[in-house]
Design an enzyme around this catalytic site. Structure first.
Site, PDB file in Angstrom:
ATOM      1  N   TYR A  69       0.816  -1.219   0.000  1.00  0.00           N
ATOM      2  CA  TYR A  69       0.000   0.000   0.000  1.00  0.00           C
ATOM      3  C   TYR A  69       0.848   1.267   0.000  1.00  0.00           C
ATOM      4  CZ  TYR A  69      -3.915  -3.122   0.713  1.00  0.00           C
ATOM      5  OH  TYR A  69      -4.843  -4.116   0.541  1.00  0.00           O
ATOM      6  N   GLY A  70       1.807   1.375   0.908  1.00  0.00           N
ATOM      7  CA  GLY A  70       2.619   2.583   0.970  1.00  0.00           C
ATOM      8  C   GLY A  70       3.480   2.764  -0.257  1.00  0.00           C
ATOM      9  N   GLY A 163       0.359  -6.940   0.495  1.00  0.00           N
ATOM     10  CA  GLY A 163      -0.749  -7.478   1.278  1.00  0.00           C
ATOM     11  C   GLY A 163      -2.088  -7.421   0.583  1.00  0.00           C
ATOM     12  N   ASN A 167      -5.300 -10.385   1.377  1.00  0.00           N
ATOM     13  CA  ASN A 167      -6.260 -10.042   2.417  1.00  0.00           C
ATOM     14  C   ASN A 167      -7.694 -10.226   1.922  1.00  0.00           C
ATOM     15  OD1 ASN A 167      -7.026  -7.674   0.981  1.00  0.00           O
ATOM     16  ND2 ASN A 167      -5.548  -6.414   2.071  1.00  0.00           N
ATOM     17  N   GLY A 168      -8.649 -10.056   2.836  1.00  0.00           N
ATOM     18  CA  GLY A 168     -10.051 -10.212   2.503  1.00  0.00           C
ATOM     19  C   GLY A 168     -10.702  -8.962   1.975  1.00  0.00           C
ATOM     20  N   GLU A 407     -14.180  -9.192  13.230  1.00  0.00           N
ATOM     21  CA  GLU A 407     -14.629  -9.432  11.862  1.00  0.00           C
ATOM     22  C   GLU A 407     -15.389 -10.750  11.812  1.00  0.00           C
ATOM     23  OE1 GLU A 407     -12.261 -11.101   8.043  1.00  0.00           O
ATOM     24  OE2 GLU A 407     -11.473  -9.221   8.877  1.00  0.00           O
ATOM     25  N   HIS A 492      -1.855  -8.514  10.725  1.00  0.00           N
ATOM     26  CA  HIS A 492      -1.806  -7.049  10.664  1.00  0.00           C
ATOM     27  C   HIS A 492      -0.581  -6.489  11.381  1.00  0.00           C
ATOM     28  CE1 HIS A 492      -6.510  -7.296  10.612  1.00  0.00           C
ATOM     29  NE2 HIS A 492      -5.990  -7.589   9.431  1.00  0.00           N
ATOM     30  N   ASN A 530      -9.093  -3.320  10.637  1.00  0.00           N
ATOM     31  CA  ASN A 530      -8.186  -3.749   9.574  1.00  0.00           C
ATOM     32  C   ASN A 530      -7.403  -2.537   9.082  1.00  0.00           C
ATOM     33  OD1 ASN A 530     -10.718  -5.286   9.791  1.00  0.00           O
ATOM     34  ND2 ASN A 530      -9.741  -6.657   8.342  1.00  0.00           N
ATOM     35  N   PHE A 532      -5.336  -1.551   6.314  1.00  0.00           N
ATOM     36  CA  PHE A 532      -4.745  -1.104   5.055  1.00  0.00           C
ATOM     37  C   PHE A 532      -5.268   0.243   4.563  1.00  0.00           C
ATOM     38  CE2 PHE A 532      -8.124  -3.824   3.064  1.00  0.00           C
ATOM     39  CZ  PHE A 532      -8.626  -2.970   2.095  1.00  0.00           C
TER      40      PHE A 532
END
Length: 551
Positions: A69-70, A163, A167-168, A407, A492, A530, A532
């Site tokens: 992500y970053g 990630g 992930n979901g 979750e 996480h 979560n 992200f």
């Protein structure tokens, strides 16, 4: 107790009606400075076109280490600002189908593609109905890394997109009132007015059609979770996701190849999920200013004699064997290898003298986001469904009263289990640190398994009450013989190069101009949900400042 929505508008406590009517004002204006709300401007094919292994001896304006992500945010925004970027990724590009015609393996049928450099799988659920689930596989640079430290296994995505591949897709923005405890040096007003909406738009976050959800067979498990939560007095909250809901509806209708409805999640999703390959990375590649080197691993970063930084990179093959060592020079380096990857690398570089001016906060304040898992055995009149969508849509919010957000997770086995399954995120004070073990030549983590008791106690504030109300019990066949809690892992990882400690308030590493951290390592151990979306929003905030002031 009525439903609540954690919506993509980044506002806490919105009802669904208020979310729908307020979206325009929250996402408006994002077209300024190139911040488009569209997620369809480019395709994964353009990412493939950007694959161009960096040659030894090259000099680049910016090197980004990691494509999660970053790193994806940094690559896109720098490229849009006219800066050429080279993105280094340790894992595969994940652009080539296997012999089954699919790029990613199925969750219930792990194979060589499933795990990073293991000869035996290490699945989060190790048993089911008394049978062990793990099996031998060929050693391969697979998509999911189960990295073992003393006391904890950290699950991480490996490949272009990090990630986002494993992930979901549960895209949760924290409630605003808890934000100051998460990132105390960051202004909540700017995050919730600008950067959370920008992140949600860039990621393609949307809400499930609740009318469809109410009758969809694949969400029977979530409706059972809602019923039990509400009968015990807990708020049940809908949360957005990055899945393409129209695609899922077509899956349910049998009109397209199944993906989420074929249990695809932790080893990749072949169709409907909007991973970073389809969003930030695709748009970055479409600028023509981003090149990508998959199966490349950064080992050393040192100041170059003529300015910038000398970076040593190993090119590996799919068995993890180093086949080439390269040396390149970068004017600026962004560390975006994930909380663990960035923290391990910086800890080693500081301890071994490659970057001795890094301060003593490097490697510290690392946490597991309070992750703990459990299952409940329901009555025969409460089936959860043999068809379960692998993309979760909701959770149970007991953060204020008990320090836990749970979750309501799928258990997509393909058979009726009468089981409810949960991943809890809990409030926990425990933080570990990375340190250099010179004798062993590795970086260690000081996590103590006993610390998970805090998370178990927080999760119990939800599930003990539900079990008492429903007359149900915990499952004891998921994490080992007669073991209730999945307290051995985290999905996480956060922290290790914390904002305002190892870096300044925008991710600039103390001690060196031109070195930055821009991933989950900046966040001290917890996001309450979560993480992200928060990682993405923080990266959007920081890169905007860096572009404006440093370039």
């Amino acid at each position: 107790m009525t439903d609540r929505s954690y919506s993509a508008s980044a506002s806490s406590g919105l009802t669904r009606r208020r979310f729908v009517t307020g979206t325009g004002s929250l996402l408006g204006g994002l077209a300024l400075a190139g911040h488009t709300t569209s997620v369809s401007a480019a395709t994964p094919a353009e990412v493939t076109a950007a694959l161009a292994p960096i040659p030894s001896g090259a000099r680049v304006p910016v090197l980004v280490i990691g494509s999660g992500y970053g790193g994806s945010v940094a690559a896109l925004r720098l490229a849009q600002a006219g800066v050429d970027v080279h993105l280094i990724e340790m894992g595969l590009a994940w652009d080539t189908p296997g012999s089954d015609g699919k790029i990613f393996a199925n969750t219930t049928r792990p194979d060589y593609r499933s795990f990073w450099l293991r000869t035996r799988t290490k699945q989060p659920l190790s048993q089911f109905l008394g049978y062990p689930l793990d099996k031998d596989v060929p050693r391969y640079t697979g998509i999911l890394d189960a990295e073992d430290f003393a006391g904890i296994t950290v699950y991480q995505g490996r490949g272009l997109g990090g990630g986002s591949l494993v992930n979901g897709g549960m895209a949760v923005t924290p409630r605003r009132e808890v934000f100051p405890a998460l990132l105390p040096t960051v202004d909540p007003a700017e995050m919730y007015a600008t950067y959370y909406p920008r992140a949600n738009a860039g990621l393609g976050v949307t809400d499930v059609d609740q009318t469809w959800w109410e009758s969809a067979d694949c969400y029977q498990y979530a409706r059972v979770g809602r019923k039990h939560a509400q009968r015990s007095g807990f708020p049940f909250v809908f949360v957005p996701n990055v899945y393409d809901w129209d695609y899922m509806k077509q899956e349910a209708a049998g009109a397209v190849p199944k993906s989420a409805l074929d249990g695809e999640v932790i080893y990749g999703n072949n169709h409907g999920k909007k991973s970073l390959q389809k969003t930030y990375l695709a748009r970055a590649a479409a600028t023509g200013r981003v090149a990508v080197s998959p199966l490349h691993k950064v080992t050393t970063v040192t100041p170059a004699s003529d300015g910038g930084y000398t970076v040593t990179i190993e090119r590996i093959d799919t068995t993890g064997t180093t086949v080439e060592t390269k040396t390149v020079t970068a004017d600026r380096v962004f560390f975006a290898a994930g909380s663990v990857g960035t923290s391990k690398l910086l800890t080693r570089l500081r301890a071994t003298g490659a970057l001795p001016a890094l301060n003593d906060r490097v490697g510290k304040n690392w946490g597991d986001n309070g992750n703990v898992m459990c299952g409940r055995a329901n009555h025969m009149w409460d089936p959860t469904g043999k068809l379960q969508s692998a993309m979760p849509t909701a959770g149970i919010d007991n953060w204020d009263a008990g320090g836990a957000f749970a979750e309501v997770a799928p258990l997509p086995t393909g058979i009726e289990t009468y089981a409810s399954f949960y991943l809890s995120i809990t409030r926990t004070p425990h933080r570990a640190e990375f340190s250099w073990n010179a004798a062993a030549g590795r970086v260690d983590l000081s996590w103590d398994r006993a610390w998970k008791q805090t998370s178990i106690d927080a999760a119990r504030t939800i599930f003990d009450k539900i079990n008492a109300k429903e007359g149900t019990i915990y499952r004891t066949d998921l994490f080992g013989a007669y073991k209730i809690w999945g307290d051995h892992l985290t999905y996480h990882p956060l922290g290790g190069a914390v904002l305002g400690e190892a870096t300044d308030n925008y991710g600039r590493l103390h001690g060196y101009d031109g070195l930055y951290v821009i991933d989950g390592a900046l966040i001290p151990g917890s996001t309450s949900v979560n993480p992200f979306v928060t990682i993405t929003a923080l990266a959007e905030r920081n890169i905007e400042k860096i572009i404006a002031t440093d370039l």
